[in-house]
Scaffold this active site. Structure first.
Site, short mmCIF file in Angstrom:
data_model
loop_
_atom_site.label_atom_id
_atom_site.label_comp_id
_atom_site.label_asym_id
_atom_site.label_seq_id
_atom_site.Cartn_x
_atom_site.Cartn_y
_atom_site.Cartn_z
N PHE A 31 3.70 25.97 50.14
CA PHE A 31 3.15 26.83 50.44
C PHE A 31 3.38 27.95 50.97
O PHE A 31 3.86 29.79 50.52
CB PHE A 31 2.34 26.03 51.05
CG PHE A 31 1.14 27.11 52.27
CD1 PHE A 31 0.41 28.56 51.83
CD2 PHE A 31 1.27 27.04 53.52
CE1 PHE A 31 -0.12 28.52 52.75
CE2 PHE A 31 0.40 27.51 53.82
CZ PHE A 31 -0.24 28.73 54.16
N LEU A 45 10.88 19.97 45.71
CA LEU A 45 10.08 19.57 44.20
C LEU A 45 9.25 18.45 44.92
O LEU A 45 7.90 17.60 44.22
CB LEU A 45 9.83 19.93 42.95
CG LEU A 45 10.24 21.15 42.25
CD1 LEU A 45 9.80 21.45 40.77
CD2 LEU A 45 9.51 22.10 42.84
N ALA A 76 11.56 21.47 54.32
CA ALA A 76 11.38 20.12 55.23
C ALA A 76 10.30 19.06 55.26
O ALA A 76 9.52 19.73 53.63
CB ALA A 76 10.49 21.57 56.92
N TYR A 103 8.69 15.03 64.25
CA TYR A 103 8.78 16.27 63.33
C TYR A 103 9.56 17.25 64.31
O TYR A 103 9.26 18.23 64.28
CB TYR A 103 7.48 16.51 63.30
CG TYR A 103 7.21 17.87 62.64
CD1 TYR A 103 7.84 18.44 61.90
CD2 TYR A 103 6.12 18.37 63.26
CE1 TYR A 103 7.58 19.60 61.38
CE2 TYR A 103 6.27 19.69 63.06
CZ TYR A 103 6.48 20.01 61.90
OH TYR A 103 6.45 21.69 61.04
N ASN A 148 -0.50 27.60 63.40
CA ASN A 148 -0.92 27.48 62.50
C ASN A 148 -1.00 27.99 61.03
O ASN A 148 -1.95 29.26 61.04
CB ASN A 148 -2.53 26.72 62.21
CG ASN A 148 -2.08 25.03 62.93
OD1 ASN A 148 -1.70 25.44 64.72
ND2 ASN A 148 -2.84 23.97 62.82
N VAL A 170 -5.89 22.26 57.52
CA VAL A 170 -6.95 21.60 57.81
C VAL A 170 -7.90 22.48 56.94
O VAL A 170 -8.93 22.53 56.33
CB VAL A 170 -7.37 21.94 59.03
CG1 VAL A 170 -6.66 23.27 59.94
CG2 VAL A 170 -8.60 21.44 59.70
N ARG A 190 -7.92 11.80 67.04
CA ARG A 190 -6.66 11.07 66.15
C ARG A 190 -5.16 10.72 67.18
O ARG A 190 -5.58 11.70 68.37
CB ARG A 190 -6.19 11.40 65.05
CG ARG A 190 -6.85 10.93 63.70
CD ARG A 190 -6.22 12.37 62.81
NE ARG A 190 -6.92 13.60 63.03
CZ ARG A 190 -6.14 14.74 62.55
NH1 ARG A 190 -5.67 14.77 60.98
NH2 ARG A 190 -6.33 16.01 63.19
N1 NAD Z 1 1.79 25.12 57.52
C1 NAD Z 1 2.08 25.66 58.95
O1 NAD Z 1 1.29 25.42 59.37
C2 NAD Z 1 3.34 24.94 59.03
C3 NAD Z 1 3.57 25.61 60.53
C4 NAD Z 1 5.00 25.84 61.41
C5 NAD Z 1 6.08 25.14 60.29
N2 NAD Z 1 5.90 25.14 59.43
C6 NAD Z 1 6.98 24.79 58.60
O2 NAD Z 1 7.07 25.73 57.45
C7 NAD Z 1 7.79 25.46 56.58
C8 NAD Z 1 6.90 24.92 55.55
O3 NAD Z 1 5.96 24.00 55.10
P1 NAD Z 1 5.08 24.38 54.29
O4 NAD Z 1 3.65 24.18 55.30
O5 NAD Z 1 4.95 25.74 53.04
O6 NAD Z 1 4.64 23.05 53.35
P2 NAD Z 1 4.87 22.78 52.30
O7 NAD Z 1 5.62 21.25 51.83
O8 NAD Z 1 4.31 23.11 51.51
O9 NAD Z 1 6.91 23.01 52.09
C9 NAD Z 1 7.94 22.43 51.88
C10 NAD Z 1 8.77 22.62 51.14
O10 NAD Z 1 9.97 21.71 50.51
C11 NAD Z 1 10.56 21.47 49.92
N3 NAD Z 1 11.30 19.94 50.11
C12 NAD Z 1 11.32 19.03 51.42
N4 NAD Z 1 12.03 18.38 51.28
C13 NAD Z 1 13.24 19.13 50.37
C14 NAD Z 1 14.18 18.13 50.30
N5 NAD Z 1 15.11 16.99 51.37
N6 NAD Z 1 15.45 18.53 49.40
C15 NAD Z 1 14.78 20.21 49.48
N7 NAD Z 1 13.59 20.85 49.13
C16 NAD Z 1 13.04 20.00 50.02
C17 NAD Z 1 9.28 20.99 49.67
O11 NAD Z 1 9.24 20.51 48.32
C18 NAD Z 1 8.22 21.77 49.55
O12 NAD Z 1 8.65 23.45 48.29
C19 NAD Z 1 8.28 23.93 56.54
O13 NAD Z 1 9.49 24.04 57.61
C20 NAD Z 1 7.16 23.75 58.22
O14 NAD Z 1 8.06 22.36 59.08
C21 NAD Z 1 4.20 25.54 58.78
#
Ligand code: NAD
Length: 328
Positions: free
Chosen positions: A11, A33, A74, A141, A170, A184, A277
């Site tokens: 994302f 992926l 991640a 986490y 978020n 959410v 939760r």
């Molecule tokens: N969504 C939020 O609100 C939010 C808030 C704080 C931090 N983050 C951080 O932002 C980053 C992206 O989150 P997101 O919401 O886009 O999630 P997401 O799941 O869409 O993106 C994570 C990506 O990492 C890839 N991935 C996971 N494990 C992997 C591995 N072992 N090797 C290679 N690729 C791998 C997944 O395939 C995915 O494309 C993360 O580090 C997350 O912790 C997100």
């Protein structure tokens, strides 16, 4: 610049890739992926289906020698980290170490690391919470993200590897998937579009739900552009500083959907109330004035506008899927 984006099919990472490509940078993506999607991958980027916990990532960094690594890959779920802390640490700590070791050996100039302003401060008594507030991570986490920040500090001092840490609030917007607690907004949209009632988790003393800081993805992508050249060796909150109750987020989504999708049943306007939760933080909201000073960044998209943009994107995607289905 040549930039390697890990998690660039996910994302947030894919939106960052698009912003880098639009700004004229050369982009490589490393993603296994596991939650990322092929349709998110910008065709102008070079894509490598690679796990960050592998020799392949080291080889990719050694052979491509990017100027900057932007690390978004991640394990992103807090409950999953509680259920399997070893897996969480494997991806979020050991995976980061694979990247940092390869980066210092390949002469990478800078690593942009994504941390979590939404979880790292725990239930802070100062809102909006600034970066100077002590980190009190209460889940594997958040512990992993905080550990990652400390490793970056170490690599910065020991090897002169520059870094910027972005502690996200978020994040919501196009391509967000409807799972994990940060999803959410996407969960509400998904359920409403399937004409199913939504559930709102809350503590008995606060019927409006939890307070969170919702920041639009376009603003986040812009912070990642600015961090390429600014904010060196800094830890920066990226959020709006505005706390929103879950019910207000829900109402904004419902109203926007109703405007754009009039067949939405009115009886779905009242979500089902559910208990909080275990471990649900009551309030979280972060102060991003340091990012304003350091990067010249401030959020530009307010919640109403961001939700409207996301709803329109979502309906367009659904429309495309429906058309493909009809053609089959
Ligand atoms: N969504 C939020 O609100 C939010 C808030 C704080 C931090 N983050 C951080 O932002 C980053 C992206 O989150 P997101 O919401 O886009 O999630 P997401 O799941 O869409 O993106 C994570 C990506 O990492 C890839 N991935 C996971 N494990 C992997 C591995 N072992 N090797 C290679 N690729 C791998 C997944 O395939 C995915 O494309 C993360 O580090 C997350 O912790 C997100």
């Amino acid at each position: 610049m040549k930039i390697l984006v890990t998690g660039g099919a996910g994302f947030i990472g894919s939106n960052v890739v698009d912003a880098y490509i639009n700004a004229g940078h050369e982009v490589l993506i490393a993603d296994n992926l596991s939650s990322g999607k092929p349709e998110n991958i910008n065709p102008k980027a070079k894509f490598y289906r690679i796990d960050i916990r592998s020799e392949e990532i080291r080889r990719l960094i050694a052979s491509s020698m990017p100027d900057v690594i932007n690390h978004h890959a991640a394990q992103i779920s807090v409950p999953a980290s509680v259920g399997d802390p070893i897996f969480d640490a494997g991806v979020n700590i050991i995976g980061l170490l694979y990247i940092l070791e390869a980066a210092r050996n390949a002469g990478v100039k800078k690593v942009i690391f994504v941390s979590s302003g939404g979880t790292i401060y725990g239930d802070a008594d100062k809102l909006p919470t600034p970066e100077t507030y002590p980190a009190r991570p209460v889940s594997p986490y958040a512990i992993g993200k905080y550990t990652g920040e400390n490793y970056l500090r170490f690599y910065g001092k020991q090897y002169g590897l520059d870094y910027t840490v972005l502690r996200y609030a978020n994040i919501y917007g196009p391509r967000q998937v409807p799972y994990a607690e940060a999803g959410v907004a996407a969960i509400f949209m998904d359920r409403l579009l399937s004409k199913k009632p939504c559930r709102l988790n809350r503590y008995p003393e606060e019927p409006r739900g939890m307070v969170r800081d919702y920041c639009y993805i376009g603003d986040v992508a812009r912070a990642n552009i600015l961090a390429l050249t600014k904010g060196t060796n800094e830890i920066l909150n990226i959020g709006t500083g505005i706390g929103t109750y879950t019910i207000d987020l829900f109402n904004a989504i419902f109203e926007s959907l109703k405007r754009n999708f009039p067949e939405l049943p009115d009886e779905l306007k009242a979500p089902q109330m559910m208990p909080a939760r275990p471990g649900d933080m009551k309030m979280g909201c972060i102060d991003s004035r340091k990012a304003e000073k350091t990067l010249g960044w401030r959020p530009e998209v307010d919640l109403k506008t961001g939700i409207e943009l996301t709803v329109k994107w979502r309906l367009a995607v659904n429309g495309k899927k429906a058309t493909k289905g009809e053609n089959r």
